[in-house]
Write a protein that holds these residues in place. Structure first.
Motif, PDB file in Angstrom:
ATOM      1  N   VAL A   1       0.833  -1.112   0.004  1.00 24.94           N
ATOM      2  CA  VAL A   1       0.010  -0.127  -0.146  1.00 24.94           C
ATOM      3  C   VAL A   1       0.908   1.174  -0.080  1.00 24.94           C
ATOM      4  O   VAL A   1       1.990   1.240   0.883  1.00 24.94           O
ATOM      5  CB  VAL A   1      -0.789  -0.022   1.358  1.00 24.94           C
ATOM      6  CG1 VAL A   1      -1.842   1.194   1.338  1.00 24.94           C
ATOM      7  CG2 VAL A   1      -1.738  -1.343   1.470  1.00 24.94           C
ATOM      8  N   ASP A   2       0.771   2.222  -1.157  1.00 19.26           N
ATOM      9  CA  ASP A   2       1.565   3.324  -1.267  1.00 19.26           C
ATOM     10  C   ASP A   2       1.144   4.137  -2.076  1.00 19.26           C
ATOM     11  O   ASP A   2       0.578   3.773  -3.104  1.00 19.26           O
ATOM     12  CB  ASP A   2       3.149   2.513  -1.702  1.00 19.26           C
ATOM     13  CG  ASP A   2       4.212   3.605  -1.158  1.00 19.26           C
ATOM     14  OD1 ASP A   2       4.008   4.633  -1.308  1.00 19.26           O
ATOM     15  OD2 ASP A   2       5.087   3.081  -0.827  1.00 19.26           O
ATOM     16  N   ALA A   3       1.547   5.572  -1.963  1.00 20.62           N
ATOM     17  CA  ALA A   3       1.278   6.439  -3.126  1.00 20.62           C
ATOM     18  C   ALA A   3       2.256   6.153  -4.325  1.00 20.62           C
ATOM     19  O   ALA A   3       2.105   6.598  -5.060  1.00 20.62           O
ATOM     20  CB  ALA A   3       1.230   7.795  -2.638  1.00 20.62           C
ATOM     21  N   HIS A   4       3.382   5.611  -3.790  1.00 26.65           N
ATOM     22  CA  HIS A   4       4.448   5.509  -4.840  1.00 26.65           C
ATOM     23  C   HIS A   4       4.968   3.994  -5.111  1.00 26.65           C
ATOM     24  O   HIS A   4       4.608   2.983  -4.330  1.00 26.65           O
ATOM     25  CB  HIS A   4       5.866   6.011  -3.876  1.00 26.65           C
ATOM     26  CG  HIS A   4       5.409   7.489  -3.749  1.00 26.65           C
ATOM     27  ND1 HIS A   4       5.182   7.754  -2.099  1.00 26.65           N
ATOM     28  CD2 HIS A   4       5.156   8.641  -4.116  1.00 26.65           C
ATOM     29  CE1 HIS A   4       5.020   8.906  -2.053  1.00 26.65           C
ATOM     30  NE2 HIS A   4       5.120   9.495  -3.092  1.00 26.65           N
ATOM     31  N   TYR A   5       5.287   3.679  -6.265  1.00 26.49           N
ATOM     32  CA  TYR A   5       5.577   2.592  -6.851  1.00 26.49           C
ATOM     33  C   TYR A   5       7.057   1.915  -6.391  1.00 26.49           C
ATOM     34  O   TYR A   5       6.955   0.417  -6.396  1.00 26.49           O
ATOM     35  CB  TYR A   5       5.614   2.548  -8.505  1.00 26.49           C
ATOM     36  CG  TYR A   5       6.814   3.291  -9.113  1.00 26.49           C
ATOM     37  CD1 TYR A   5       6.915   4.637  -9.035  1.00 26.49           C
ATOM     38  CD2 TYR A   5       7.526   2.499 -10.101  1.00 26.49           C
ATOM     39  CE1 TYR A   5       7.831   5.256  -9.669  1.00 26.49           C
ATOM     40  CE2 TYR A   5       8.715   3.124 -10.435  1.00 26.49           C
ATOM     41  CZ  TYR A   5       8.997   4.465 -10.370  1.00 26.49           C
ATOM     42  OH  TYR A   5       9.821   5.055 -10.866  1.00 26.49           O
TER      43      TYR A   5
ATOM     44  N   PHE B   1       3.146  -1.630   4.494  1.00 25.77           N
ATOM     45  CA  PHE B   1       2.034  -0.331   4.268  1.00 25.77           C
ATOM     46  C   PHE B   1       2.899   0.608   4.459  1.00 25.77           C
ATOM     47  O   PHE B   1       3.253   1.220   5.764  1.00 25.77           O
ATOM     48  CB  PHE B   1       1.019  -0.882   5.414  1.00 25.77           C
ATOM     49  CG  PHE B   1      -0.138  -0.014   5.137  1.00 25.77           C
ATOM     50  CD1 PHE B   1       0.013   1.382   5.546  1.00 25.77           C
ATOM     51  CD2 PHE B   1      -1.296  -0.424   5.067  1.00 25.77           C
ATOM     52  CE1 PHE B   1      -1.186   2.204   5.271  1.00 25.77           C
ATOM     53  CE2 PHE B   1      -2.427   0.379   4.717  1.00 25.77           C
ATOM     54  CZ  PHE B   1      -2.484   1.619   4.961  1.00 25.77           C
ATOM     55  N   ASP B   2       2.868   1.514   3.818  1.00 24.90           N
ATOM     56  CA  ASP B   2       3.444   2.929   3.576  1.00 24.90           C
ATOM     57  C   ASP B   2       2.254   3.757   3.925  1.00 24.90           C
ATOM     58  O   ASP B   2       1.275   3.917   3.293  1.00 24.90           O
ATOM     59  CB  ASP B   2       3.953   3.350   1.956  1.00 24.90           C
ATOM     60  CG  ASP B   2       4.799   4.963   2.057  1.00 24.90           C
ATOM     61  OD1 ASP B   2       4.095   5.740   2.718  1.00 24.90           O
ATOM     62  OD2 ASP B   2       5.705   4.897   1.422  1.00 24.90           O
ATOM     63  N   MET B   3       2.534   4.605   5.106  1.00 23.36           N
ATOM     64  CA  MET B   3       1.464   5.458   5.520  1.00 23.36           C
ATOM     65  C   MET B   3       1.009   6.599   4.626  1.00 23.36           C
ATOM     66  O   MET B   3      -0.156   7.008   4.599  1.00 23.36           O
ATOM     67  CB  MET B   3       1.770   6.016   6.906  1.00 23.36           C
ATOM     68  CG  MET B   3       1.635   4.959   7.994  1.00 23.36           C
ATOM     69  SD  MET B   3       0.133   4.280   8.450  1.00 23.36           S
ATOM     70  CE  MET B   3      -0.792   5.590   8.793  1.00 23.36           C
ATOM     71  N   ASP B   4       1.914   6.790   3.368  1.00 22.73           N
ATOM     72  CA  ASP B   4       1.502   7.833   2.471  1.00 22.73           C
ATOM     73  C   ASP B   4       0.529   7.062   1.501  1.00 22.73           C
ATOM     74  O   ASP B   4       0.066   7.960   0.386  1.00 22.73           O
ATOM     75  CB  ASP B   4       2.602   8.557   1.963  1.00 22.73           C
ATOM     76  CG  ASP B   4       3.484   7.594   1.005  1.00 22.73           C
ATOM     77  OD1 ASP B   4       3.006   6.960   0.281  1.00 22.73           O
ATOM     78  OD2 ASP B   4       4.798   7.781   0.865  1.00 22.73           O
ATOM     79  N   GLY B   5       0.310   6.136   1.533  1.00 22.80           N
ATOM     80  CA  GLY B   5      -0.762   5.414   0.729  1.00 22.80           C
ATOM     81  C   GLY B   5      -2.140   6.033   1.065  1.00 22.80           C
ATOM     82  O   GLY B   5      -3.148   6.052   0.157  1.00 22.80           O
TER      83      GLY B   5
ATOM     84  N   GLY C   1       6.607  11.027   5.159  1.00 25.98           N
ATOM     85  CA  GLY C   1       7.748  11.657   4.902  1.00 25.98           C
ATOM     86  C   GLY C   1       7.704  12.137   3.154  1.00 25.98           C
ATOM     87  O   GLY C   1       8.274  13.127   2.989  1.00 25.98           O
ATOM     88  N   SER C   2       6.808  11.600   2.531  1.00 23.49           N
ATOM     89  CA  SER C   2       6.709  12.192   1.206  1.00 23.49           C
ATOM     90  C   SER C   2       5.097  12.212   0.691  1.00 23.49           C
ATOM     91  O   SER C   2       4.351  10.844   0.483  1.00 23.49           O
ATOM     92  CB  SER C   2       7.467  11.616   0.204  1.00 23.49           C
ATOM     93  OG  SER C   2       7.289  10.182   0.447  1.00 23.49           O
ATOM     94  N   GLN C   3       4.302  13.332   1.165  1.00 21.11           N
ATOM     95  CA  GLN C   3       3.020  13.299   0.984  1.00 21.11           C
ATOM     96  C   GLN C   3       2.631  13.456  -0.441  1.00 21.11           C
ATOM     97  O   GLN C   3       3.028  14.073  -1.051  1.00 21.11           O
ATOM     98  CB  GLN C   3       2.404  14.465   1.770  1.00 21.11           C
ATOM     99  CG  GLN C   3       0.897  14.775   1.813  1.00 21.11           C
ATOM    100  CD  GLN C   3       0.421  15.959   2.671  1.00 21.11           C
ATOM    101  OE1 GLN C   3       0.432  17.106   2.072  1.00 21.11           O
ATOM    102  NE2 GLN C   3       0.524  16.028   3.977  1.00 21.11           N
TER     103      GLN C   3
HETATM  104 MN   LIG Z   1       5.418   6.365  -0.342  1.00 18.79          MN
END
Ligand SMILES: [Mn+2]
Length: 409
Positions: free
Chosen positions: A222-226, A313-317, A327-329
């Motif tokens: 789970v992440d905003a980033h790949y 699980f990346d919280m920015d997801g 760290g990177s919204q």
């Molecule tokens: Mn991320």
């Protein structure tokens, strides 16, 4: 070698190197003034050897003698974090694999102090998670309010932290992550990593590949980033590139990766092509917007059904509205409710072999620690799903009937 002796040798080594170095410089600072980069300097600090104090493990024989098992640090049975010596979910402490085995621990939580984020602060997340100002964070108990399962039935332990070196290139911490995850996997417990940043996922994947073999464990990401960006920042692997190295080096197969929530400005065409060529199973936020959360969740669950799962699980997801302390919204993303539903459903449907919640930056959280409390609830929801599965719940969309109908309906 004792510390004093190594210091003497270090000094001598540097002095000798000043005079014997075959080459003088790489064009930057001359080697005689930069012992850390002279390739021929035998005294170059290896982060894992005893010259580096930040990796020296404590001699456990310094502590009181005790039988293997759980250690309860607190005076009172009950109370939130601020009344207690803080541990994850108020759990008792385990220090060794023997402790985990003797107590038949189900869930071994451990913290990570790795800190390489775009906006740094993840190194503080583990300690923050042990001491959230949250009335609910008392010892592990309480029913999951969706499925009516008591997570207090799981035997949990706080297994300490897995990384001590907060100053270094974070690649050097991966050995420690690998060792601790392997230690826990060698017992019957599930490792649950808390805090730190996403680079640590590499140490989870290598430990899991060593135990189960590459290709055996599905990775739900789970992440905003790949996170399959090419190497950079002078590193083979960093918190945005670990999947690329893991696939390229054969630790995992691209088809083992199941991604949810991707959005923002990446990947570009080249990397999206790499993801397709390596058969990553990705679910962009675009797919959620187009087809709706329910449809994408059902699809994801059917894709991973029957597989062992490692959840990273990346919280920015999660949408920054629900999780501002990262760290990177990236705007948009999963709601808190969707994220909670996802981890609970995975816990019910799949055998969870490891989990990890990262990229929480408490320095950027709001005053009410909204992101930290959400991360706490995500951990509890995963544990609720795991316990529900043990109690025979098989439907990942199960709800406790008691919580769907009131007495007057
Ligand atoms: Mn991320």
């Amino acid at each position: 070698m004792n510390t004093f002796l190594s210091r003497v040798l270090l000094t001598v080594g540097i002095a000798v190197t000043f005079n014997t170095s075959a080459s003088e410089s790489d064009g930057g600072i001359p080697y005689k003034w930069a012992p850390w980069k002279d390739p021929e300097n035998p005294m170059i600090l290896k982060m894992t050897d005893e010259k580096d104090v930040l990796f020296q493990r404590r001699d456990q024989s310094m502590g009181a003698k005790r039988e293997p098992g759980l250690f309860y640090p607190n005076r009172y049975n009950f109370g939130p974090n601020w009344t207690a010596i803080p541990t994850f979910l108020g759990a008792p402490i385990a220090q060794t694999p023997e402790d985990l085995k003797a107590a038949k621990v189900d869930i071994a939580m451990f913290g990570m102090s790795i800190g390489d984020q775009v906006l740094p602060g993840g190194r503080f997340a583990a300690q923050q998670m042990r001491s959230l100002i949250d009335y609910m964070s008392y010892p592990p108990q309480g029913e999951d309010q969706f499925i009516g399962v008591d997570i207090g039935k799981l035997v949990m332990a706080d297994y300490g932290n897995a990384t001590a070196n907060w100053m270094a290139d974070n690649q050097v911490n991966l050995d420690e992550v690998h060792k601790i995850v392997s230690e826990i996997l060698g017992t019957d417990a599930i490792p649950v990593g808390i805090g730190g940043t996403h680079i640590q996922s590499y140490g989870f994947m290598t430990a899991l590949a060593e135990k189960y073999g590459p290709g055996e464990v599905a990775i739900v990401h789970v992440d905003a980033h790949y996170d399959a960006y090419k190497a950079g920042a002078g590193r083979f692997v960093h918190n945005g590139s670990f999947f690329k190295l893991a696939v390229d080096s054969g630790v995992i197969k691209g088809s083992d990766i199941y991604q949810v929530g991707l959005r923002g400005t990446t990947p570009g065409a080249y990397d999206l092509n790499w993801m397709r060529e390596n058969k990553l199973n990705f679910h962009f936020q675009a797919e959620i917007e187009k087809y709706g959360w329910d449809a994408v969740l059902v699809k994801l669950l059917s894709e991973v059904k029957g597989r062992k799962v490692y959840l990273t699980f990346d919280m920015d997801g999660v949408d920054p509205a629900y999780a501002p302390g990262v760290g990177s919204q990236d705007p948009d993303g999963l709601t808190a409710g969707q994220a909670i539903q996802l981890v609970r459903a995975l816990g019910i449907q799949n055998e969870i072999v490891a989990a990890e919640f990262n990229e929480y930056n408490p320095l950027l959280d709001d005053a009410h620690q909204t992101t930290g409390i959400l991360m706490d609830r995500l951990i509890r929801s995963l544990l609720g799903g795991i316990q529900g599965r043990r109690e025979g719940i098989t439907d990942p969309m199960y709800y406790d009937p008691e919580r769907l109908v009131h007495a007057n309906q």
